[in-house]
Motif scaffolding. Structure first.
Motif, PDB file in Angstrom:
ATOM      1  N   ARG A  64       0.850  -1.196   0.000  1.00 34.06           N
ATOM      2  CA  ARG A  64       0.000   0.000   0.000  1.00 34.06           C
ATOM      3  C   ARG A  64       0.883   1.242   0.000  1.00 34.06           C
ATOM      4  O   ARG A  64       1.934   1.256   0.632  1.00 34.06           O
ATOM      5  N   ILE A  65       0.395   2.291  -0.664  1.00 35.17           N
ATOM      6  CA  ILE A  65       1.081   3.580  -0.628  1.00 35.17           C
ATOM      7  C   ILE A  65       0.057   4.645  -0.272  1.00 35.17           C
ATOM      8  O   ILE A  65      -1.160   4.404  -0.364  1.00 35.17           O
ATOM      9  N   PRO A  66       0.485   5.824   0.188  1.00 33.72           N
ATOM     10  CA  PRO A  66      -0.471   6.883   0.536  1.00 33.72           C
ATOM     11  C   PRO A  66      -1.472   7.131  -0.589  1.00 33.72           C
ATOM     12  O   PRO A  66      -1.117   7.168  -1.766  1.00 33.72           O
ATOM     13  N   GLY A  67      -2.703   7.307  -0.186  1.00 35.27           N
ATOM     14  CA  GLY A  67      -3.816   7.397  -1.127  1.00 35.27           C
ATOM     15  C   GLY A  67      -4.718   6.189  -1.010  1.00 35.27           C
ATOM     16  O   GLY A  67      -5.919   6.271  -1.238  1.00 35.27           O
ATOM     17  N   ASP A  68      -4.147   5.056  -0.631  1.00 33.51           N
ATOM     18  CA  ASP A  68      -4.916   3.865  -0.297  1.00 33.51           C
ATOM     19  C   ASP A  68      -5.491   4.068   1.105  1.00 33.51           C
ATOM     20  O   ASP A  68      -4.770   4.495   2.014  1.00 33.51           O
ATOM     21  N   GLY A 123     -14.413  -0.016   4.424  1.00 35.15           N
ATOM     22  CA  GLY A 123     -13.659  -1.172   3.977  1.00 35.15           C
ATOM     23  C   GLY A 123     -12.521  -0.773   3.062  1.00 35.15           C
ATOM     24  O   GLY A 123     -12.604   0.217   2.328  1.00 35.15           O
ATOM     25  N   ASP A 124     -11.449  -1.568   3.086  1.00 38.73           N
ATOM     26  CA  ASP A 124     -10.279  -1.304   2.253  1.00 38.73           C
ATOM     27  C   ASP A 124     -10.243  -2.186   1.005  1.00 38.73           C
ATOM     28  O   ASP A 124      -9.262  -2.198   0.282  1.00 38.73           O
ATOM     29  N   CYS A 125     -11.326  -2.898   0.741  1.00 35.90           N
ATOM     30  CA  CYS A 125     -11.424  -3.705  -0.482  1.00 35.90           C
ATOM     31  C   CYS A 125     -12.817  -3.517  -1.056  1.00 35.90           C
ATOM     32  O   CYS A 125     -13.817  -3.676  -0.337  1.00 35.90           O
ATOM     33  N   GLY A 126     -12.906  -3.179  -2.340  1.00 36.07           N
ATOM     34  CA  GLY A 126     -14.208  -2.940  -2.949  1.00 36.07           C
ATOM     35  C   GLY A 126     -15.149  -4.120  -2.865  1.00 36.07           C
ATOM     36  O   GLY A 126     -16.376  -3.954  -2.805  1.00 36.07           O
ATOM     37  N   LEU A 127     -14.592  -5.339  -2.837  1.00 39.29           N
ATOM     38  CA  LEU A 127     -15.441  -6.527  -2.787  1.00 39.29           C
ATOM     39  C   LEU A 127     -16.067  -6.744  -1.410  1.00 39.29           C
ATOM     40  O   LEU A 127     -16.928  -7.615  -1.247  1.00 39.29           O
ATOM     41  N   MET A 128     -15.661  -5.954  -0.408  1.00 39.23           N
ATOM     42  CA  MET A 128     -16.314  -6.025   0.898  1.00 39.23           C
ATOM     43  C   MET A 128     -17.782  -5.633   0.817  1.00 39.23           C
ATOM     44  O   MET A 128     -18.555  -5.885   1.746  1.00 39.23           O
ATOM     45  N   VAL A 174     -16.030   5.494 -11.143  1.00 37.97           N
ATOM     46  CA  VAL A 174     -15.929   4.952  -9.790  1.00 37.97           C
ATOM     47  C   VAL A 174     -14.744   3.994  -9.755  1.00 37.97           C
ATOM     48  O   VAL A 174     -14.641   3.099 -10.595  1.00 37.97           O
ATOM     49  N   LEU A 175     -13.861   4.193  -8.786  1.00 33.31           N
ATOM     50  CA  LEU A 175     -12.720   3.313  -8.583  1.00 33.31           C
ATOM     51  C   LEU A 175     -13.103   2.277  -7.540  1.00 33.31           C
ATOM     52  O   LEU A 175     -13.287   2.611  -6.366  1.00 33.31           O
ATOM     53  N   GLU A 176     -13.254   1.032  -7.961  1.00 32.07           N
ATOM     54  CA  GLU A 176     -13.683  -0.023  -7.020  1.00 32.07           C
ATOM     55  C   GLU A 176     -12.568  -0.461  -6.101  1.00 32.07           C
ATOM     56  O   GLU A 176     -12.730  -0.564  -4.893  1.00 32.07           O
ATOM     57  N   CYS A 177     -11.402  -0.745  -6.656  1.00 32.53           N
ATOM     58  CA  CYS A 177     -10.282  -1.304  -5.900  1.00 32.53           C
ATOM     59  C   CYS A 177      -9.574  -0.202  -5.116  1.00 32.53           C
ATOM     60  O   CYS A 177      -9.261   0.856  -5.663  1.00 32.53           O
ATOM     61  N   SER A 178      -9.291  -0.449  -3.839  1.00 32.24           N
ATOM     62  CA  SER A 178      -8.648   0.586  -3.027  1.00 32.24           C
ATOM     63  C   SER A 178      -7.225   0.883  -3.480  1.00 32.24           C
ATOM     64  O   SER A 178      -6.687   1.953  -3.183  1.00 32.24           O
ATOM     65  N   PRO A 207     -15.640  13.576 -13.288  1.00 27.08           N
ATOM     66  CA  PRO A 207     -15.692  13.356 -11.841  1.00 27.08           C
ATOM     67  C   PRO A 207     -15.279  11.936 -11.483  1.00 27.08           C
ATOM     68  O   PRO A 207     -15.641  10.977 -12.168  1.00 27.08           O
ATOM     69  N   VAL A 208     -14.510  11.807 -10.405  1.00 24.32           N
ATOM     70  CA  VAL A 208     -14.015  10.513  -9.953  1.00 24.32           C
ATOM     71  C   VAL A 208     -14.456  10.286  -8.511  1.00 24.32           C
ATOM     72  O   VAL A 208     -14.288  11.171  -7.658  1.00 24.32           O
ATOM     73  N   PHE A 209     -14.992   9.113  -8.254  1.00 23.83           N
ATOM     74  CA  PHE A 209     -15.488   8.762  -6.927  1.00 23.83           C
ATOM     75  C   PHE A 209     -14.811   7.478  -6.462  1.00 23.83           C
ATOM     76  O   PHE A 209     -14.598   6.557  -7.250  1.00 23.83           O
ATOM     77  N   ASP A 210     -14.487   7.436  -5.166  1.00 20.32           N
ATOM     78  CA  ASP A 210     -13.839   6.254  -4.621  1.00 20.32           C
ATOM     79  C   ASP A 210     -14.186   6.124  -3.145  1.00 20.32           C
ATOM     80  O   ASP A 210     -14.942   6.942  -2.596  1.00 20.32           O
ATOM     81  N   VAL A 211     -13.630   5.100  -2.492  1.00 19.29           N
ATOM     82  CA  VAL A 211     -13.962   4.876  -1.088  1.00 19.29           C
ATOM     83  C   VAL A 211     -13.402   5.989  -0.204  1.00 19.29           C
ATOM     84  O   VAL A 211     -13.967   6.292   0.850  1.00 19.29           O
TER      85      VAL A 211
END
Length: 239
Positions: A24-28, A79-84, A195-199, A215-219
């Motif tokens: 993982r790197i910053p941003g995750d 959650g840190d995983c989109g599949l959660m 939408v970014l699914e994967c963290s 526009p970009v959306f994420d967790v």
């Protein structure tokens, strides 16, 4: 009387992450330093692969970790995983604080915001692993209004995330993410949001918006929404 802000009067945000997750790197959301507010991590035995098919055991481990985070005083859980998203409902029922298990929980809101003319571009870690049951758990009846693009064919992403073969290189991962979004937009011109699914992709939301002006959306955005729900400003005395 001036405006009063409640920033800092709430507990940290809890983030559920798997013990065997890759680099993982910053941003995750699972990387220290991503947020400018306190975060507590709840480590869950297993990996994201436990969420491909799902099981009562995986659900139980996630819910137990969520309860432990709540006991540590968090004000919300993500959650840190989109599949959660597979266990969004169960996680929300297991605690008394708000839960957003995945960026996919934003899909119904975005569908309402964009209208039916625009489609939602969904960038996922592996298009073969994201199934209808995951979308159904997010409150999406079908994928007809989604344009799904997987990262499985992007070389650095595959090495880092899917194979765990090497650490992340920011430049190489950004290249892969932008290439995949470009492929998505080539397939469908009428995309109103990404939408970014994967963290692992959330680090590069800025690059996607900067290059494609969409526009970009994420967790991470969902986590900030949870946080801001307890940071309202009192306007008494301004009138």
């Amino acid at each position: 009387m001036g405006a009063v802000n409640r920033t800092g009067r709430q507990g940290p945000v809890g983030v559920l992450l798997f013990a065997s997750a890759g680099d993982r790197i910053p941003g995750d959301p699972g990387a220290p330093g991503t947020f400018d507010f306190p975060v507590e991590y709840g480590v869950v035995p297993g990996s994201y692969r436990d969420l491909v098919q799902g099981s009562p055991e995986a659900c139980g481990r996630l819910c137990q970790a969520a309860r432990e985070l709540e006991a540590r005083g968090v004000s919300a859980i993500a959650g840190d995983c989109g599949l959660m998203v597979l266990y969004q409902e169960e996680l929300a029922r297991s605690v008394s604080v708000p839960v957003v298990a995945s960026s996919l929980a934003l899909l119904p809101l975005l569908r309402t915001m964009l209208g039916r003319e625009k489609k939602i571009g969904l960038l996922t870690g592996h298009s073969g692993l994201l199934a209808r049951r995951h979308l159904a758990a997010a409150g999406v009846d079908g994928d007809g209004e989604l344009v799904i693009q997987g990262m499985e064919d992007e070389p650095h992403f595959r090495q880092v995330v899917l194979e765990g073969a090497c650490p992340q290189d920011y430049r190489l991962m950004a290249r892969d993410v932008l290439h995949a979004v470009g492929r998505l937009l080539e397939r469908e011109k009428e995309v109103g949001a990404i939408v970014l699914e994967c963290s692992n992709l959330t680090t590069f939301a800025w690059e996607v918006e900067e290059k494609y002006h969409i526009p970009v959306f994420d967790v991470n955005l969902a986590i900030r929404i949870l946080r801001l729900g307890r940071e309202h400003t009192c306007y008494a005395g301004r009138t």
